[in-house]
Structure formats: structure tokens, C-alpha cells
Design an enzyme around this catalytic site. Structure first.
Site, PDB file in Angstrom:
ATOM      1  N   TYR A  76      43.231  22.989  62.340  1.00 21.63           N
ATOM      2  CA  TYR A  76      43.515  21.771  63.105  1.00 21.63           C
ATOM      3  C   TYR A  76      43.502  20.556  62.171  1.00 21.63           C
ATOM      4  O   TYR A  76      44.415  19.717  62.200  1.00 21.63           O
ATOM      5  CB  TYR A  76      42.491  21.615  64.237  1.00 21.63           C
ATOM      6  CG  TYR A  76      42.553  20.284  64.942  1.00 21.63           C
ATOM      7  CD1 TYR A  76      43.616  19.987  65.782  1.00 21.63           C
ATOM      8  CD2 TYR A  76      41.554  19.332  64.758  1.00 21.63           C
ATOM      9  CE1 TYR A  76      43.682  18.760  66.435  1.00 21.63           C
ATOM     10  CE2 TYR A  76      41.618  18.118  65.400  1.00 21.63           C
ATOM     11  CZ  TYR A  76      42.687  17.830  66.232  1.00 21.63           C
ATOM     12  OH  TYR A  76      42.754  16.610  66.865  1.00 21.63           O
ATOM     13  N   TRP A  93      34.464  19.448  69.479  1.00 25.47           N
ATOM     14  CA  TRP A  93      35.911  19.633  69.462  1.00 25.47           C
ATOM     15  C   TRP A  93      36.253  21.103  69.276  1.00 25.47           C
ATOM     16  O   TRP A  93      37.276  21.583  69.774  1.00 25.47           O
ATOM     17  CB  TRP A  93      36.537  18.764  68.385  1.00 25.47           C
ATOM     18  CG  TRP A  93      38.028  18.783  68.439  1.00 25.47           C
ATOM     19  CD1 TRP A  93      38.865  19.301  67.506  1.00 25.47           C
ATOM     20  CD2 TRP A  93      38.868  18.297  69.493  1.00 25.47           C
ATOM     21  NE1 TRP A  93      40.176  19.172  67.916  1.00 25.47           N
ATOM     22  CE2 TRP A  93      40.208  18.561  69.138  1.00 25.47           C
ATOM     23  CE3 TRP A  93      38.613  17.676  70.718  1.00 25.47           C
ATOM     24  CZ2 TRP A  93      41.287  18.217  69.946  1.00 25.47           C
ATOM     25  CZ3 TRP A  93      39.700  17.336  71.521  1.00 25.47           C
ATOM     26  CH2 TRP A  93      41.009  17.606  71.132  1.00 25.47           C
ATOM     27  N   GLU A 153      40.655  14.974  74.763  1.00 20.72           N
ATOM     28  CA  GLU A 153      39.515  14.176  74.296  1.00 20.72           C
ATOM     29  C   GLU A 153      38.564  13.874  75.443  1.00 20.72           C
ATOM     30  O   GLU A 153      37.341  13.880  75.273  1.00 20.72           O
ATOM     31  CB  GLU A 153      39.978  12.877  73.625  1.00 20.72           C
ATOM     32  CG  GLU A 153      40.680  13.075  72.304  1.00 20.72           C
ATOM     33  CD  GLU A 153      39.795  13.574  71.170  1.00 20.72           C
ATOM     34  OE1 GLU A 153      38.560  13.593  71.299  1.00 20.72           O
ATOM     35  OE2 GLU A 153      40.368  13.944  70.129  1.00 20.72           O
TER      36      GLU A 153
END
Length: 189
Positions: free
Chosen positions: A19, A49, A41
Site C-alpha cells: 500500500y 490501517w 478512513e
């Protein structure tokens, strides 16, 4: 590839590294993708995350590939379906916020506005490069964008969430000094 220097948060986890290397901090101008990332988010709030990345495909399946028109049409039955879906974060407030946010997103087009252009204008129009050493949790800009989003009916868009979104979509380049992506996503200067 073990000699590549990355931001510390992306080390040790292949999914996070991938990512980081391909997406994080790369400027995104596509309105629908900006909205999708803002929704993720919001789901990430209070979590890591890494958890969101592991469930990203599940989110796409559960939320009609993040098609705002389809998500905006979700009702009580869809909320209950999502609450039972182990492939996503099953937090009712976040699910209901994503649905409300789809409606708020669609309101931009109804007013003849482009969500991406609007967001980038508020962010200053071009990526801002951090110092590569310190990373704030929020900034005056993320506070202003958060306030503007809330005024437009968005939920789960506090200034900390908005700043993380700004980093993810390249409005801010907070790659660390020495990270191989720092100058690649926004040149030195």
C-alpha cells in the site's frame, strides 16, 4: 528489495508495504476514489490501517464497489445486512455515516459541483510536502476541510480523519526523509 527504505509504519507487513509503495501519498483527483478513501478512513477511526487494508475487498463487496448512488439508496435492511457482514467493520454509526456520506457526495453533483475539485481547492490545489520528520495528527487545513465537509452533511470526518485522508490521497506528502517514495510522489522543492 530489502535495501529499500520506507516509512517506518510500512515496514514488517507486506500488505502495508505494498500500500505504501503503490498508493499512499500519490495524488488522487478522481472524485469517486477520493470519496471511497474518505469512507475507509472513517471506518479506520480507532483501529489500525492494516485492519482496513485486510478488509478492503470486503468493503468493496459490501458497499456495491463504493458506488455512491447505490450506497445512498441503502436503507434499514442494508444496514442490518452490513451489521452481519464479517468482511467489514461492523460499527452501526460508521455504516450509517457511510450511507449519509454517499448522499452528501451525490449532493455535490446535484449542485453542479465536483467533489474532487472542491476538496483539492480547499487543500490548496497542489500537494503539500511535510518536513519528513514530524507528522501532525491534524492541521489547520484538515480542520477547515473537516468543518466544510460537516457543513455539507458528512459524518465521521473529524480533522484527524481528514488529515489521514489527505495523506492517503496525496494532498499531503508525509513520507519520511530517506523514504524512497518521498520524492517520487511529489518532487523535491
Amino acid at each position: 528489495m530489502t535495501d529499500i527504505k520506507r516509512c517506518r509504519w510500512a515496514e514488517g507487513d507486506p500488505l502495508m508495504a505494498a500500500y505504501h509503495d503503490a498508493e499512499w501519498g500519490v495524488p488522487v483527483r478522481d472524485s469517486r476514489l477520493l470519496w471511497e478513501m474518505l469512507m475507509l478512513e472513517g471506518f479506520q477511526a480507532g483501529l489500525s490501517w492494516s485492519i482496513i487494508l485486510k478488509r478492503r475487498d470486503g468493503f468493496r463487496a459490501a458497499f456495491a464497489n463504493w458506488d455512491p448512488a447505490k450506497v445512498a439508496a441503502f436503507g434499514a435492511a442494508e444496514v442490518e445486512r452490513l451489521m452481519a457482514d464479517p468482511g467489514i467493520i461492523r460499527a452501526r454509526a460508521k455504516i450509517e455515516a457511510a450511507i449519509a456520506n454517499a448522499r452528501a457526495y451525490l449532493a455535490f453533483a446535484e449542485r453542479g459541483e465536483d467533489f474532487g475539485s472542491w476538496a483539492w481547492d480547499l487543500a490548496g490545489g497542489a500537494p503539500v510536502k511535510g518536513d519528513g520528520v514530524t507528522v501532525p495528527a491534524k492541521t489547520a487545513t484538515s480542520e477547515a476541510i473537516s468543518k466544510a465537509l460537516k457543513k455539507r452533511g458528512f459524518k465521521f470526518v473529524g480533522p484527524v480523519i481528514v488529515y489521514a485522508w489527505m495523506q492517503a490521497v496525496g494532498m499531503v506528502n508525509d513520507h519520511a526523509k530517506g523514504c524512497f517514495r518521498r520524492d517520487a510522489v511529489s518532487p523535491a522543492g
